[in-house]
Design a protein around this motif. Structure first.
Motif, PDB file in Angstrom:
ATOM      1  N   PRO A  15      47.428  38.004  44.662  1.00 46.86           N
ATOM      2  CA  PRO A  15      47.338  37.857  43.203  1.00 46.86           C
ATOM      3  C   PRO A  15      45.886  37.690  42.770  1.00 46.86           C
ATOM      4  CG  PRO A  15      48.243  35.871  44.215  1.00 46.86           C
ATOM      5  CD  PRO A  15      48.186  36.907  45.292  1.00 46.86           C
ATOM      6  N   THR A  16      45.568  38.152  41.588  1.00 47.25           N
ATOM      7  CA  THR A  16      44.186  38.076  41.111  1.00 47.25           C
ATOM      8  C   THR A  16      43.825  36.695  40.581  1.00 47.25           C
ATOM      9  OG1 THR A  16      44.831  38.899  38.926  1.00 47.25           O
ATOM     10  CG2 THR A  16      44.136  40.533  40.562  1.00 47.25           C
ATOM     11  N   VAL A  17      44.828  35.850  40.388  1.00 48.07           N
ATOM     12  CA  VAL A  17      44.593  34.431  40.091  1.00 48.07           C
ATOM     13  C   VAL A  17      45.455  33.622  41.055  1.00 48.07           C
ATOM     14  CG1 VAL A  17      44.752  32.562  38.408  1.00 48.07           C
ATOM     15  CG2 VAL A  17      44.106  34.860  37.647  1.00 48.07           C
ATOM     16  N   LEU A  18      44.804  32.864  41.921  1.00 45.63           N
ATOM     17  CA  LEU A  18      45.526  31.998  42.842  1.00 45.63           C
ATOM     18  C   LEU A  18      45.774  30.656  42.166  1.00 45.63           C
ATOM     19  CD1 LEU A  18      43.389  32.675  46.061  1.00 45.63           C
ATOM     20  CD2 LEU A  18      45.451  33.879  45.311  1.00 45.63           C
ATOM     21  N   HIS A  19      46.911  30.046  42.480  1.00 49.25           N
ATOM     22  CA  HIS A  19      47.214  28.758  41.871  1.00 49.25           C
ATOM     23  C   HIS A  19      47.968  27.875  42.849  1.00 49.25           C
ATOM     24  CE1 HIS A  19      49.704  25.956  39.324  1.00 49.25           C
ATOM     25  NE2 HIS A  19      48.473  25.640  39.010  1.00 49.25           N
ATOM     26  N   ARG A  20      47.545  26.625  42.903  1.00 42.42           N
ATOM     27  CA  ARG A  20      48.279  25.633  43.680  1.00 42.42           C
ATOM     28  C   ARG A  20      48.051  24.277  43.032  1.00 42.42           C
ATOM     29  NH1 ARG A  20      44.850  22.775  47.406  1.00 42.42           N
ATOM     30  NH2 ARG A  20      42.716  23.615  47.390  1.00 42.42           N
ATOM     31  N   THR A  30      42.166  29.634  40.706  1.00 47.21           N
ATOM     32  CA  THR A  30      41.100  30.350  41.410  1.00 47.21           C
ATOM     33  C   THR A  30      41.130  31.835  41.065  1.00 47.21           C
ATOM     34  OG1 THR A  30      41.289  28.792  43.262  1.00 47.21           O
ATOM     35  CG2 THR A  30      40.094  30.851  43.674  1.00 47.21           C
ATOM     36  N   LEU A  31      40.060  32.311  40.438  1.00 48.22           N
ATOM     37  CA  LEU A  31      39.913  33.749  40.210  1.00 48.22           C
ATOM     38  C   LEU A  31      39.765  34.445  41.555  1.00 48.22           C
ATOM     39  CD1 LEU A  31      37.422  33.672  37.204  1.00 48.22           C
ATOM     40  CD2 LEU A  31      39.802  34.380  37.120  1.00 48.22           C
ATOM     41  N   ASN A  32      40.473  35.558  41.746  1.00 49.32           N
ATOM     42  CA  ASN A  32      40.528  36.170  43.075  1.00 49.32           C
ATOM     43  C   ASN A  32      40.376  37.685  43.012  1.00 49.32           C
ATOM     44  OD1 ASN A  32      40.917  36.150  45.921  1.00 49.32           O
ATOM     45  ND2 ASN A  32      43.049  36.739  45.639  1.00 49.32           N
ATOM     46  N   ARG A  33      39.235  38.113  42.478  1.00 48.54           N
ATOM     47  CA  ARG A  33      38.840  39.524  42.563  1.00 48.54           C
ATOM     48  C   ARG A  33      37.416  39.571  43.098  1.00 48.54           C
ATOM     49  NH1 ARG A  33      38.347  42.406  37.806  1.00 48.54           N
ATOM     50  NH2 ARG A  33      38.784  44.348  38.897  1.00 48.54           N
ATOM     51  N   PRO A  34      37.210  39.119  44.329  1.00 50.53           N
ATOM     52  CA  PRO A  34      35.842  39.023  44.847  1.00 50.53           C
ATOM     53  C   PRO A  34      35.114  40.360  44.889  1.00 50.53           C
ATOM     54  CG  PRO A  34      37.448  38.766  46.621  1.00 50.53           C
ATOM     55  CD  PRO A  34      38.215  38.705  45.337  1.00 50.53           C
ATOM     56  N   GLU A  35      35.865  41.449  45.063  1.00 45.74           N
ATOM     57  CA  GLU A  35      35.228  42.765  45.126  1.00 45.74           C
ATOM     58  C   GLU A  35      34.607  43.157  43.791  1.00 45.74           C
ATOM     59  OE1 GLU A  35      39.255  43.375  43.420  1.00 45.74           O
ATOM     60  OE2 GLU A  35      38.432  42.181  45.072  1.00 45.74           O
ATOM     61  N   VAL A  64      42.388  19.475  36.547  1.00 49.42           N
ATOM     62  CA  VAL A  64      42.354  20.915  36.827  1.00 49.42           C
ATOM     63  C   VAL A  64      40.990  21.264  37.402  1.00 49.42           C
ATOM     64  CG1 VAL A  64      42.476  23.239  35.817  1.00 49.42           C
ATOM     65  CG2 VAL A  64      43.948  21.408  34.931  1.00 49.42           C
ATOM     66  N   VAL A  65      40.975  22.132  38.413  1.00 47.67           N
ATOM     67  CA  VAL A  65      39.735  22.709  38.934  1.00 47.67           C
ATOM     68  C   VAL A  65      39.800  24.212  38.722  1.00 47.67           C
ATOM     69  CG1 VAL A  65      38.248  23.106  40.934  1.00 47.67           C
ATOM     70  CG2 VAL A  65      39.418  20.902  40.657  1.00 47.67           C
ATOM     71  N   LEU A  66      38.759  24.766  38.128  1.00 41.32           N
ATOM     72  CA  LEU A  66      38.653  26.207  37.903  1.00 41.32           C
ATOM     73  C   LEU A  66      37.531  26.736  38.779  1.00 41.32           C
ATOM     74  CD1 LEU A  66      39.631  28.644  36.236  1.00 41.32           C
ATOM     75  CD2 LEU A  66      37.977  27.980  34.476  1.00 41.32           C
ATOM     76  N   THR A  67      37.854  27.652  39.699  1.00 45.09           N
ATOM     77  CA  THR A  67      36.855  28.169  40.617  1.00 45.09           C
ATOM     78  C   THR A  67      37.168  29.622  40.935  1.00 45.09           C
ATOM     79  OG1 THR A  67      35.651  27.681  42.676  1.00 45.09           O
ATOM     80  CG2 THR A  67      38.045  27.371  42.702  1.00 45.09           C
ATOM     81  N   ALA A  68      36.536  30.188  41.979  1.00 42.03           N
ATOM     82  CA  ALA A  68      36.713  31.602  42.296  1.00 42.03           C
ATOM     83  C   ALA A  68      36.431  31.838  43.771  1.00 42.03           C
ATOM     84  CB  ALA A  68      35.785  32.458  41.429  1.00 42.03           C
ATOM     85  N   GLY A  70      34.758  34.434  46.842  1.00 43.55           N
ATOM     86  CA  GLY A  70      33.665  35.375  47.025  1.00 43.55           C
ATOM     87  C   GLY A  70      32.336  34.880  46.490  1.00 43.55           C
ATOM     88  N   ARG A  71      31.458  35.842  46.134  1.00 37.86           N
ATOM     89  CA  ARG A  71      30.087  35.512  45.737  1.00 37.86           C
ATOM     90  C   ARG A  71      29.924  35.289  44.246  1.00 37.86           C
ATOM     91  NH1 ARG A  71      26.686  39.188  45.905  1.00 37.86           N
ATOM     92  NH2 ARG A  71      28.115  40.955  45.986  1.00 37.86           N
ATOM     93  N   GLY A  72      30.940  35.621  43.471  1.00 40.46           N
ATOM     94  CA  GLY A  72      30.823  35.483  42.029  1.00 40.46           C
ATOM     95  C   GLY A  72      31.859  34.535  41.465  1.00 40.46           C
ATOM     96  N   PHE A  73      31.450  33.706  40.511  1.00 40.99           N
ATOM     97  CA  PHE A  73      32.405  32.869  39.780  1.00 40.99           C
ATOM     98  C   PHE A  73      33.139  33.735  38.764  1.00 40.99           C
ATOM     99  CE2 PHE A  73      33.254  30.186  35.996  1.00 40.99           C
ATOM    100  CZ  PHE A  73      34.172  29.314  36.553  1.00 40.99           C
ATOM    101  N   CYS A  74      32.375  34.414  37.914  1.00 40.07           N
ATOM    102  CA  CYS A  74      32.947  35.375  36.972  1.00 40.07           C
ATOM    103  C   CYS A  74      31.792  36.167  36.379  1.00 40.07           C
ATOM    104  CB  CYS A  74      33.746  34.680  35.875  1.00 40.07           C
ATOM    105  SG  CYS A  74      34.409  35.829  34.633  1.00 40.07           S
TER     106      CYS A  74
END
Length: 276
Positions: A15-20, A30-35, A64-68, A70-74
């Motif tokens: 998923p492009t947004v991970l959540h737990r 967690t944003l999850n499009r590191p590419e 809440v924690v908002l993160t990502a 890979g090398r980029g946050f957004c």
């Protein structure tokens, strides 16, 4: 004749947004499009807004924690995933798109009833920078950078940038960042007050977890009311701010945590807050 091996089933895409949500009540988004350096898509934006609304409504969520990844946050907005426009653009369409898009995302962070920590792992550009600055607390890897990229593309800042930055660093600093669009290091962002802490990259997740854990053990409704008071104070006159403070005190004293805090002080023991 050799028997051919069973074909392996292709792995399902992540998923492009991970959540737990952790056992101690911390919602990790967690944003999850590191590419793509986590350039935020329409679908990601809507998912984040929904998760923040869920966090507000869920008494089990305390921070809440908002993160990502890979090398980029957004790295800003990725408009390629936006729904196709059915007709030629007319006056009013752009303003409506901004109101319903970037501004809704930033408002979702500002209006979340739980404290939101940004753990900025890498580049935060454009709306990505504003997404971080809207959070209540901002932690950054020392390798992270913040870029008001709009001027480089001939654009006006969106996502509340012209609202957030002057309140965080003053109008002159805000104009410098927005007029030139230069990359700001995490260390410089910390010195300017845009970042609470800049830490080595391998310490970022641990510090975010530690801070979120402390918030999750705190008096959640008192923190929510404090957040609202501080945010509103930036545009309120003194009389309005004082009236809001008195109202917040009245509301908070109806909570179990406020009474527990007072009782624990009188009884000289550590309070046990439950979030309500």
């Amino acid at each position: 004749m050799p028997v051919s091996a069973e074909p392996t089933q292709a792995e399902a895409p992540q998923p492009t947004v991970l959540h737990r949500t952790t056992p101690d009540g911390v919602s990790w988004i967690t944003l999850n499009r590191p590419e793509a350096m986590n350039a935020v898509t329409w679908e990601q934006r809507e998912r984040i807004i929904a998760l923040l609304a869920d966090a507000s409504a869920d008494p089990a969520v305390r921070a809440v924690v908002l993160t990502a990844t890979g090398r980029g946050f957004c790295a800003g907005a990725d408009l390629r995933g936006a729904p196709a426009q059915a007709r030629e653009r007319v006056p009013g369409d752009v303003a409506r798109t901004i109101r319903l898009g970037a501004q809704r995302l930033i408002a979702a962070v500002l209006d979340c009833e739980k404290p939101v920590i940004a753990a900025v792992n890498g580049t935060a550009a454009g709306i990505g920078a504003h997404l971080a600055f809207a959070c209540d607390l901002v932690l950054a890897a020392d390798t992270a950078t913040f870029i008001e990229v709009f001027v480089r593309r001939g654009l006006v800042p969106d996502g509340g940038g012209a609202y957030l930055l002057p309140r965080l660093v003053g109008p002159q600093r805000a104009k410098e960042l927005m007029f030139f669009g230069d990359a700001l290091t995490a260390a410089d962002a910390e010195r300017m007050g845009l970042v609470n802490r800049a830490v080595p990259a391998d310490e970022l997740a641990g510090l975010a977890a530690a801070w979120a854990g402390r918030l999750a053990c705190g008096p959640t409704r008192a923190i929510a009311l404090t957040k609202q008071l501080v945010n509103d104070s930036l545009t309120a006159d003194r009389a309005t701010a004082f009236a809001a403070e008195a109202a917040a005190q009245e509301i908070n004293m109806t909570t179990r945590d406020a009474n527990e805090g007072v009782a624990s002080f009188v009884e000289r023991r550590t309070p046990e807050y439950r979030g309500y």
